[in-house]
Design a protein around this motif. Sequence first.
Motif, PDB file in Angstrom:
ATOM      1  N   ARG A 239     -13.122  -5.008  -8.725  1.00 42.85           N
ATOM      2  CA  ARG A 239     -12.483  -6.200  -8.734  1.00 42.85           C
ATOM      3  C   ARG A 239     -11.104  -5.982  -9.659  1.00 42.85           C
ATOM      4  O   ARG A 239      -9.996  -6.235  -9.328  1.00 42.85           O
ATOM      5  N   LEU A 240     -11.454  -5.268 -10.776  1.00 42.03           N
ATOM      6  CA  LEU A 240     -10.308  -4.782 -11.726  1.00 42.03           C
ATOM      7  C   LEU A 240      -9.296  -3.874 -10.730  1.00 42.03           C
ATOM      8  O   LEU A 240      -7.963  -4.160 -10.956  1.00 42.03           O
ATOM      9  N   GLY A 241      -9.837  -3.182 -10.049  1.00 47.48           N
ATOM     10  CA  GLY A 241      -9.100  -2.328  -9.266  1.00 47.48           C
ATOM     11  C   GLY A 241      -8.237  -3.131  -8.232  1.00 47.48           C
ATOM     12  O   GLY A 241      -6.948  -2.790  -8.042  1.00 47.48           O
ATOM     13  N   LEU A 242      -8.900  -4.063  -7.590  1.00 45.91           N
ATOM     14  CA  LEU A 242      -8.088  -5.010  -6.792  1.00 45.91           C
ATOM     15  C   LEU A 242      -7.038  -5.483  -7.312  1.00 45.91           C
ATOM     16  O   LEU A 242      -5.492  -5.514  -6.841  1.00 45.91           O
ATOM     17  N   SER A 243      -7.219  -6.240  -8.574  1.00 39.62           N
ATOM     18  CA  SER A 243      -5.995  -6.779  -9.537  1.00 39.62           C
ATOM     19  C   SER A 243      -4.914  -5.680  -9.776  1.00 39.62           C
ATOM     20  O   SER A 243      -3.720  -5.877  -9.609  1.00 39.62           O
ATOM     21  N   ARG A 244      -5.453  -4.294 -10.165  1.00 38.87           N
ATOM     22  CA  ARG A 244      -4.398  -3.317 -10.459  1.00 38.87           C
ATOM     23  C   ARG A 244      -3.630  -2.940  -9.323  1.00 38.87           C
ATOM     24  O   ARG A 244      -2.627  -2.770  -9.474  1.00 38.87           O
ATOM     25  N   GLY A 245      -4.350  -3.023  -8.063  1.00 39.03           N
ATOM     26  CA  GLY A 245      -3.562  -2.619  -6.888  1.00 39.03           C
ATOM     27  C   GLY A 245      -2.412  -3.391  -6.523  1.00 39.03           C
ATOM     28  O   GLY A 245      -1.460  -3.212  -6.010  1.00 39.03           O
ATOM     29  N   TRP A 246      -2.812  -4.780  -6.717  1.00 35.01           N
ATOM     30  CA  TRP A 246      -1.760  -5.584  -6.317  1.00 35.01           C
ATOM     31  C   TRP A 246      -0.769  -5.771  -7.506  1.00 35.01           C
ATOM     32  O   TRP A 246       0.673  -5.982  -7.050  1.00 35.01           O
ATOM     33  N   VAL A 247      -0.834  -5.524  -8.674  1.00 36.46           N
ATOM     34  CA  VAL A 247       0.147  -5.430 -10.006  1.00 36.46           C
ATOM     35  C   VAL A 247       1.020  -4.199  -9.483  1.00 36.46           C
ATOM     36  O   VAL A 247       2.328  -4.225  -9.405  1.00 36.46           O
ATOM     37  N   GLU A 248       0.286  -3.041  -9.270  1.00 31.59           N
ATOM     38  CA  GLU A 248       1.035  -1.865  -8.635  1.00 31.59           C
ATOM     39  C   GLU A 248       2.064  -2.115  -7.370  1.00 31.59           C
ATOM     40  O   GLU A 248       3.258  -1.868  -7.716  1.00 31.59           O
ATOM     41  N   PHE A 249       1.637  -2.743  -6.419  1.00 27.58           N
ATOM     42  CA  PHE A 249       2.341  -3.159  -5.554  1.00 27.58           C
ATOM     43  C   PHE A 249       3.569  -3.780  -5.785  1.00 27.58           C
ATOM     44  O   PHE A 249       4.699  -3.664  -5.129  1.00 27.58           O
TER      45      PHE A 249
END
Length: 284
Positions: free
Chosen positions: A9-19
């Motif tokens: 779940r943290l990875g999903l959030s991180r991926g959105w922020v990086e995008f």
Amino acid sequence: MNPTLHAARLGLSRGWVEFKHQLTSPQDTGFAVVSTIAFVVVLYFQRDAKVPGTDVSLAAATLPGMLGLMIPLNGLIGAVGALSVEREDGTLLRAKALPQGMVGYLVGRVVSLSLSTVVSLVVMIVAGLFFVPGLTGIGPGGWLAVVWITALGLLASLPLGAVIGAVAGSPQAAAGLSMLAVGGLTAVSGIFYPISALAGWLQALAHVFPLYWLGLGMRSALLPDAAAAAEIGGSWRPVETTLVLLAWAVAGLLLAPPILRRMARRESGSLVEERRQRALQRIG
């Protein structure tokens, strides 16, 4: 909460922020922007031409190949570049130090690369609506096929990119390996021309790798049924396309995690510092 699910779940959030960060960073989006613009320009110049002997627009025949090629260009090469660079700058070492940190890191990278690839595909499709006659007539089934092939293509490309990035010794070596892989496969894939024009052994080789099937799947979604006559067997072969792409996706998802875990176990602060010093010497 399960630690792995929490990390994902943290990875999903991180991926959105990086995008979102990539959208505002020319350095991060440079390759994707340049390649997408180049493809759109090609469509523009082909908009009024016809495939010789047919009524099919040359732009309509080219667009599926461009979409199919864009997936490994952004997915595989993006994964290779990100993993090799973040291995050198210590990002992977910091992720390794967190509980299930590699899971969160990988999920975040997959999300950000997938989103950036989808944006590039959407830009090309929107351009196609202006430059490709008949594209507006594609029904819901055709667009669902585009989504399905895109998802399978990303699943087949991203793990392979992670493997190449993990085994390469440096970002330069990783970039060379990824470009060699995509370039070589493009040359024999028939993604822009009928594969029947190639020698039999090259056709067999192309059938092993996902790029040929990405092109075939996109053509089946965006071209009229009559265009299947130019394909091997006169068919779009949707079942074979799905099975081959799924096989590559499963193989990559099984192969990538142990290779990445092995690579992460070898990472240490001293190795990161050693690589940083070598990079400084090259710059100096």
